[in-house]
Structures are given as structure tokens and as C-alpha cells.
Write a protein that holds these residues in place. Structure first.
Motif, PDB file in Angstrom:
ATOM      1  N   GLY A  98     -12.902  51.498 -17.316  1.00 13.53           N
ATOM      2  CA  GLY A  98     -13.317  51.171 -18.670  1.00 13.53           C
ATOM      3  C   GLY A  98     -14.668  51.726 -19.062  1.00 13.53           C
TER       4      GLY A  98
ATOM      5  N   TYR B 230     -17.262  51.893 -16.990  1.00 17.78           N
ATOM      6  CA  TYR B 230     -18.284  51.282 -16.144  1.00 17.78           C
ATOM      7  C   TYR B 230     -17.961  51.552 -14.684  1.00 17.78           C
ATOM      8  CZ  TYR B 230     -19.760  48.473 -20.166  1.00 17.78           C
ATOM      9  OH  TYR B 230     -20.215  48.068 -21.383  1.00 17.78           O
TER      10      TYR B 230
ATOM     11  N   THR C 181     -14.679  53.687 -26.413  1.00 17.62           N
ATOM     12  CA  THR C 181     -15.818  52.794 -26.261  1.00 17.62           C
ATOM     13  C   THR C 181     -15.704  52.091 -24.906  1.00 17.62           C
ATOM     14  OG1 THR C 181     -15.852  52.425 -28.634  1.00 17.62           O
ATOM     15  CG2 THR C 181     -17.026  50.829 -27.273  1.00 17.62           C
TER      16      THR C 181
ATOM     17  N   THR D  26     -15.573  49.392 -22.183  1.00 13.68           N
ATOM     18  CA  THR D  26     -15.277  47.963 -22.260  1.00 13.68           C
ATOM     19  C   THR D  26     -15.135  47.394 -20.859  1.00 13.68           C
ATOM     20  OG1 THR D  26     -12.916  48.422 -22.423  1.00 13.68           O
ATOM     21  CG2 THR D  26     -14.083  48.073 -24.492  1.00 13.68           C
TER      22      THR D  26
ATOM     23  N   THR E 152     -11.602  41.813 -19.529  1.00 17.37           N
ATOM     24  CA  THR E 152     -11.735  40.527 -20.216  1.00 17.37           C
ATOM     25  C   THR E 152     -11.348  39.349 -19.329  1.00 17.37           C
ATOM     26  OG1 THR E 152      -9.521  40.781 -21.123  1.00 17.37           O
ATOM     27  CG2 THR E 152     -11.369  41.533 -22.500  1.00 17.37           C
TER      28      THR E 152
ATOM     29  N   TYR F 120     -16.772  40.747 -15.404  1.00 19.40           N
ATOM     30  CA  TYR F 120     -15.895  40.796 -16.577  1.00 19.40           C
ATOM     31  C   TYR F 120     -16.678  40.268 -17.775  1.00 19.40           C
ATOM     32  CZ  TYR F 120     -15.236  35.746 -16.076  1.00 19.40           C
ATOM     33  OH  TYR F 120     -15.441  34.395 -15.991  1.00 19.40           O
ATOM     34  N   THR F 121     -16.055  40.299 -18.938  1.00 19.44           N
ATOM     35  CA  THR F 121     -16.721  39.789 -20.137  1.00 19.44           C
ATOM     36  C   THR F 121     -15.940  38.611 -20.703  1.00 19.44           C
ATOM     37  OG1 THR F 121     -17.630  40.386 -22.289  1.00 19.44           O
ATOM     38  CG2 THR F 121     -15.557  41.390 -21.710  1.00 19.44           C
TER      39      THR F 121
END
Length: 167
Positions: free
Chosen positions: A51, A53, A109, A111, A114, A139-140
């Protein structure tokens, strides 16, 4: 048997209903706080690009029970907000001679995942259904980067695939 052992802190076991995944930061590593928990995760799991990262992440290939879908159920989760969220990596460029970037291309973008356990991809090979389950302690959630300190999840309708037996 050809199976790759799970890194320290991550345990994967087969149950009658599917697969059970447990993850915990080593207690001596977690003593100094959340930054150490993120550092311990990076030491306990392979660090791979996902993603946009570089994240500590482990991929697990599973065969899906015919006629069903893999179902991830997180039974227990303890996580803290990261004081310093991870920063996206610069976009990758192919190492090709004479390659010119497309001026109309905009990279996706970056990300964060999640959820700490999620289906990264799935598909069929020779009529058999497979899924790749990802486990990432970073994670977010609600826009905040978080780090897992302990986790227990199950993946129903799936059995782990040994790399040696993969078609």
C-alpha cells in the motif's frame, strides 16, 4: 514438510473450523512502550512494501473450502495509537534502460491496511479457490495509525497451504 515457520510473536494453527492466528509483542520488547511495540513488530515479521508503505507483514496462503468464502473474525485485539505514524515510501520506478515516466500516470495514494488481519487477494487456480491472508500489526483505524500489541483472529472456511504442495 516444507512449511515456513511463523516468526516469533506470530502463531498460526489449524483448527476444525479453519485457521487461528495469534500475535503478541514479546513482553520484554513491549516494556518500553508503543514505539518499541512497532520496532518489535518490525523485528518479528518480515518488512515488505504494501500500500505504498514498508510494513511488518506476513502473508499466508490458504485454500478456501469449496462453495464458501474465507471469513476473518477478530476475537481479541489490543492496540495503541502510534505516536509517529509510518511515512509512505517513494514510488517505485522500474530499473529499465530508456524508461521514461508517463506524464499522465498518478501513483495510487498510499494507504495503510484498515485491519490487522485482512484478505490481500484471492482467486482460483485449476478450479480451486485460494486466498492470501495478510497479518500486519500496523494498520489504520478512524484515521489514526495503530500498532497491535496482542491479537487473536480466526479464518473460517480455509486451510493453510504448504508451499511444497501448491499447484
Amino acid at each position: 514438510d516444507g512449511a515456513v515457520p511463523a516468526p516469533a510473536g506470530l502463531q498460526i494453527s489449524a483448527q476444525a473450523q479453519g485457521i487461528v492466528i495469534t500475535y503478541a509483542v514479546e513482553t520484554d520488547a513491549a516494556g518500553a512502550g508503543q514505539l518499541t511495540a512497532a520496532d518489535a513488530a518490525a523485528q518479528q515479521l518480515p518488512t515488505l512494501r504494501y500500500g505504498g508503505y514498508k510494513l511488518p507483514i506476513r502473508f499466508l496462503t490458504v485454500e478456501v473450502t469449496p462453495g464458501s468464502e474465507p471469513q476473518i473474525d477478530v476475537q481479541q485485539l489490543a492496540a495503541d495509537n502510534l505516536a509517529t505514524p509510518p511515512q509512505p515510501e517513494p514510488p517505485e520506478t522500474p530499473p529499465a534502460l530508456g524508461w521514461e515516466p508517463d506524464p499522465n500516470y498518478a501513483p495510487p495514494t498510499p494507504t495503510l491496511p484498515t485491519a490487522p488481519v485482512f484478505i490481500a487477494r484471492q482467486g482460483a487456480i485449476h478450479g480451486r479457490q485460494y486466498a492470501v491472508i495478510a497479518v500486519s500489526p500496523i494498520y489504520t483505524q478512524d484515521g489514526a495509525a495503530r500498532v497491535v500489541t496482542s491479537l487473536q483472529a480466526s479464518v473460517a472456511n480455509a486451510t493453510e497451504v504448504d508451499a511444497a504442495s501448491f499447484p
